[in-house]
Scaffold this active site. Structure first.
Site, PDB file in Angstrom:
ATOM      1  N   GLY A 130       4.760  47.383  35.858  1.00  0.00           N
ATOM      2  CA  GLY A 130       6.014  47.308  36.594  1.00  0.00           C
ATOM      3  C   GLY A 130       7.132  46.542  35.921  1.00  0.00           C
ATOM      4  O   GLY A 130       8.271  46.585  36.373  1.00  0.00           O
ATOM      5  N   GLU A 248       9.547  42.375  14.175  1.00  0.00           N
ATOM      6  CA  GLU A 248       8.749  43.381  14.871  1.00  0.00           C
ATOM      7  C   GLU A 248       9.447  44.738  14.837  1.00  0.00           C
ATOM      8  O   GLU A 248       8.815  45.773  14.564  1.00  0.00           O
ATOM      9  CB  GLU A 248       8.515  42.956  16.322  1.00  0.00           C
ATOM     10  CG  GLU A 248       7.730  43.978  17.136  1.00  0.00           C
ATOM     11  CD  GLU A 248       7.567  43.583  18.598  1.00  0.00           C
ATOM     12  OE1 GLU A 248       7.063  44.418  19.372  1.00  0.00           O
ATOM     13  OE2 GLU A 248       7.937  42.457  18.952  1.00  0.00           O
ATOM     14  N   GLY A 369       8.287  48.107  21.382  1.00  0.00           N
ATOM     15  CA  GLY A 369       9.157  47.208  20.622  1.00  0.00           C
ATOM     16  C   GLY A 369      10.590  47.218  21.130  1.00  0.00           C
ATOM     17  O   GLY A 369      11.490  46.688  20.472  1.00  0.00           O
TER      18      GLY A 369
END
Length: 385
Positions: A130, A248, A369
């Protein structure tokens, strides 16, 4: 176009990586697909080769080289072979930087040698059912016990890469109550051993692609975590997570360009061999034009991500530039791989062909990401919009 970002040491590393992947990874591809991840022995082997801990200090069993170029080389060679290192990227390119930057000397002595050897595999748990990209809305809680010696962790996480493999999970949780006036406050990172009482791995999630990269649901039920396992300062995790996001996101961009290059390689080989109406598919003008478009788009993306890689090594890669790299590279890879699959015809839809794997594996890069839509928001904000 010639690339100038690598030196002879990088070239030697590439040769070693290519030979290792060809000899020890590619032959196991189908078996690891069925298992859903590489076996534990594989990560120990990566540790033996020095691959897991390249950026770790030599005193902790690492290579002592902070350059991200070695990781980029691995991304390229893995993509070229149509192989997988499982949760390697999360372990070495996401978690290790957190420990190196925010871990105490005692924590680094305790964890980094095992991380470099493959004896201590790690994951990071941010996403919750969620919450999606809304990290500030997490509900997993961590409260101090009465004696102040432990945190008691309760909650659930989902979409956790390496969650099945990991021995320790960096868990993002709330150590103070949610404040609607400052949604990012009160978030901390606890390093949770997976053999802790009350910690459990739930479903191993079945995905469209990335079948050798385990993705799991995690559950925390009154898990007691020593206060010594707090990473950094209490309540400062949101800033820590934001700091590591450029690397990342660049890693996703680098992987995406490598996948596009691999797709072009496979498509080029296929159209040269495949004959239609008595002629090689490569002889048709449409084939030439499609591959010309793919090559151009991919090389332009390569130049940008290579520049971002240089900036990252200098500590100068901004969040906006990383967002541009991820947005552009993942969108380019999506277009290029789709076109290359089309050139394969019906065979492109058969999983024994590398292009089918690339198609399935690459789709998620526009989601994890930070979605493409989030990247656009970051880029627009950097332009003052």
């Amino acid at each position: 176009m010639d690339r100038t970002i690598f030196n002879p040491e990088h070239d030697e590393f590439r040769s070693m990586a290519r030979e290792f992947i060809t000899r020890e990874v590619v032959p196991n591809r189908e078996a690891w697909d069925e298992l859903g991840r590489p076996p534990r022995e594989f990560f120990l082997r990566l540790g033996e080769l020095g691959i897991l801990g390249i950026a770790a200090p030599e005193g902790h069993g690492g290579g002592g080289d902070a350059s991200f170029k070695y990781a980029a080389i691995l991304f390229e060679e893995i993509a070229r072979a149509g192989a997988s290192f499982g949760s390697y990227t999360v372990h070495s390119c996401l978690v290790l930087p957190y420990i190196l930057r925010y871990g105490t000397q005692e924590q680094q002595r305790r964890w980094i040698p095992g991380m470099a050897s493959g004896e201590l595999m790690t994951a990071i748990a941010m996403t919750e059912p969620g919450t999606g990209s809304d990290l500030a809305n997490i509900a997993t809680s961590a409260t101090l016990t009465e004696d102040g010696a432990h945190y008691r962790v309760n909650g659930a996480k989902t979409f956790i890469t390496g969650g099945v493999t990991a021995d320790m999970v960096l868990t993002v949780c709330r150590t103070s109550a949610y404040d609607p006036q400052d949604r990012r406050a009160g978030i901390s990172i606890l390093c949770v051993p997976t053999n802790s009482a009350g910690f459990s791995v739930g479903r191993k999630l079945d995905k469209i692609g990335l079948h050798q990269q385990d993705t799991a649901e995690l559950s925390y039920s009154d898990v007691l975590v020593p206060v010594e396992n707090l990473l950094g300062e209490t309540g400062e995790a949101f800033g820590y997570l934001a700091h590591n996001l450029p690397q990342e996101r660049l890693s996703i961009a680098l992987n995406s360009v490598a996948h596009a290059e691999s797709a072009i390689m496979h498509a080029t080989e296929y159209v040269r061999d495949r004959k239609v109406f008595g002629k090689p598919v490569a002889s048709f003008q449409n084939t030439k034009f499609v591959l010309a478009e793919c090559i151009t788009e991919t090389e332009v993306a390569r130049v940008y991500v290579d520049q971002c890689l240089e900036l990252l090594d200098r500590g100068a890669l901004t969040a906006a530039d990383a967002a541009k790299a991820k947005l552009h590279a993942t969108e380019v890879a999506g277009r290029v791989i789709d076109k290359c699959l089309q050139l394969h015809g019906g065979y492109g839809y058969i999983t024994e062909y590398p292009i089918a794997r690339l198609y399935a594996d690459s789709r998620v890069t526009r989601i994890y990401g930070g979605t493409s839509e989030v990247m656009k928001t970051i880029i627009a904000k950097s332009a003052g919009l």
